[in-house]
Design an enzyme around this catalytic site. Structure first.
Site, PDB file in Angstrom:
ATOM      1  N   LYS A 131       0.844  -1.198   0.000  1.00 40.23           N
ATOM      2  CA  LYS A 131       0.000   0.000   0.000  1.00 40.23           C
ATOM      3  C   LYS A 131       0.885   1.256   0.000  1.00 40.23           C
ATOM      4  CE  LYS A 131       1.082   1.413   4.138  1.00 40.23           C
ATOM      5  NZ  LYS A 131       1.747   2.717   4.291  1.00 40.23           N
ATOM      6  N   TYR A 216      -4.450   3.784   6.595  1.00 43.10           N
ATOM      7  CA  TYR A 216      -4.856   3.072   7.809  1.00 43.10           C
ATOM      8  C   TYR A 216      -5.984   3.807   8.532  1.00 43.10           C
ATOM      9  CZ  TYR A 216      -0.554   0.381   7.232  1.00 43.10           C
ATOM     10  OH  TYR A 216       0.441  -0.425   6.736  1.00 43.10           O
TER      11      TYR A 216
END
Length: 365
Positions: A131, A216
Site C-alpha cells: 500500500k 490506515y
C-alpha cells in the site's frame, strides 16, 4: 535515491514482456507452498516480510529482486535462496520463466507500484502490491485491468484485514453488540522529518502522510463502520516548510457515512499517534495502539479486548492470498479495495486544497 530515480525512469522493454497463457491457475498447488518473490529489499521487506515468510503455512520466500548486489548476497545466504531465483531490475521480466515463483510482492516506492504490478502480471505471476496501491485511481485501474487480462490475482498488502483485534472491532460494530456507531476517531502518525526519504518526495511518494499512513486511518473508520464515506472535508497543514515541500505535513479529515455515522481522522509525519475509537452513545470500543505492525491492544466499555496475534501480521495476510490462488477465490484485500482507498484519498486532498466539502459518488466509480 539514485537507484530509485533510475528505476522510475527506466523504460519497459516490451519485447521482454511475456504474455500469460492461463496455465498458472492449473498448476497443482495443493501439495506445495507457493513461492513468493519480494521486489525491493528495503526496511519493510527486511524487518517484516522476510521474517514473516519463515512462518507462513501456505507460501514461502522463493526469490528476490534488488538492484543492490550486497543485499542479494546477504539474502541468498540468510534465506538459502538459489542464484537462479535472484533478479535485478533489468532482468526482472525473466521471472516469467521461473516456475518456483508463483507470486510477486511489489515492495517499492509508491511511484513504481503500477509499473511493476503490470510487468509481474504480464509475466504470468499473481501479485501483491504494497500500500498505497497507486498514485491515483487511473493507475489502480490499469493494474486491475492488467491482472484481469493476464488471468492472475491481485491483492494489496493490507495486513490489518487479517489482524485479530481489527477483526474483533469489526465484529463488535457489525453485530451492534454495543449499539450502532455514531462517532469514530482514527489517527496514525510518526516523525518523518527526513528530507532524504523518498516518502517526502511527491513524485516518488505521491503526497506525504495521507498517502502513506492515511490509508490506515481511512480503513480504520470505513471497515469498522462497514460503509464507504459519501462526503469528506479536510484541512492540511505545513509547519516545517524546509522539510515538507509540495506535500502536507499533517492532515485532518472528516468522513460522512450513509448510515449517519461520522468519523474524525488525522495523519501526520510530525509526531507519534496511533489509535482507533468508536462510540455508540454510552458504549464504546477501541484500539490503542491500533495500526502499527508490532501489535494492537484493545478495550471497550465492557472490558479489555485481549487476543493472541502472530508475531508478524503479514503471515495471515500472505497465507490468505495463497489460499485465494489455490481455491480460485477473490482476495479480501483486493485491487478494488486498494483503488477504493485511493479514490477517498483523492477526495480528501481535493477537500484540503479547496476548503470545500467533497462528495464521493460511488455509483460513478
Amino acid at each position: 535515491m539514485n537507484r530509485r530515480l533510475f528505476l522510475s525512469q527506466a523504460a519497459i522493454g516490451t519485447g521482454a514482456l511475456l504474455s500469460t497463457s492461463g496455465t498458472l491457475l492449473s498448476k497443482p498447488f495443493a501439495d506445495r507452498k507457493l513461492g513468493i518473490a519480494l521486489v525491493g529489499l528495503g526496511t519493510y521487506s527486511t524487518l517484516q516480510l522476510g521474517p514473516a515468510l519463515q512462518q507462513t503455512e501456505h507460501c514461502q520466500l522463493a526469490g528476490i529482486v534488488t538492484g543492490t548486489p550486497s543485499k542479494a548476497q546477504e539474502w541468498m545466504q540468510k534465506y538459502n535462496i538459489p542464484k537462479e531465483n535472484v533478479y535485478d531490475y533489468q532482468t526482472f521480466d525473466r521471472i516469467a520463466d521461473n516456475p518456483a515463483v508463483d507470486i510477486v510482492y511489489v515492495v517499492l516506492p509508491n511511484s513504481m507500484h503500477a509499473e511493476y504490478v503490470i510487468r509481474a502480471a504480464k509475466a504470468g505471476k499473481h501479485v501483491i502490491c504494497e500500500k498505497p496501491m497507486g498514485l491515483n485511481v487511473r493507475e489502480c485501474e490499469q493494474m486491475i485491468q492488467a491482472c484481469r487480462k493476464a488471468g492472475v490475482k491481485l491483492s494489496v498488502g493490507y495486513r490489518l484485514y487479517f489482524e485479530p483485534h481489527h477483526l474483533e472491532v469489526r465484529r463488535l460494530a457489525q453485530s451492534k453488540e454495543l449499539g450502532t456507531i455514531k462517532l469514530m476517531e482514527t489517527a496514525l502518525g510518526f516523525s518523518m522529518a527526513d528530507p532524504k526519504s523518498w516518502r517526502l518526495n511527491k513524485q516518488l511518494g505521491g503526497g506525504g502522510a495521507i498517502m502513506d499512513l492515511g490509508v490506515y486511518a481511512i480503513q480504520g473508520a470505513r471497515r469498522t463502520i462497514g460503509e464507504d464515506p459519501v462526503a469528506v472535508t479536510a484541512q492540511g497543514f505545513v509547519r516545517d516548510k524546509v522539510v515538507f515541500k509540495d506535500i502536507y505535513e499533517s492532515m485532518f479529515f472528516q468522513m460522512e457515512f450513509p448510515g449517519g455515522a461520522l468519523s474524525s481522522s488525522s495523519t501526520t509525519y510530525t509526531s507519534y499517534v496511533d489509535r482507533l475509537y468508536a462510540t455508540t452513545g454510552y458504549q464504546w470500543f477501541g484500539l490503542k495502539p491500533a495500526f502499527n505492525a508490532t501489535g494492537a491492544s484493545g478495550e471497550s466499555s465492557k472490558g479489555k479486548i485481549e487476543l493472541v496475534t502472530p508475531a508478524f501480521q503479514q503471515i495471515r495476510q500472505m497465507d490468505a492470498f495463497a489460499m485465494n490462488i489455490r481455491d480460485n477465490t477473490e482476495p479480501i484485500a483486493s485491487g478494488a479495495e486498494g483503488m477504493k482507498d485511493i479514490r477517498i484519498i483523492e477526495a480528501i486532498v481535493q477537500a484540503a486544497n479547496t476548503g470545500r466539502r467533497v462528495e464521493i459518488d460511488w455509483k460513478q466509480a
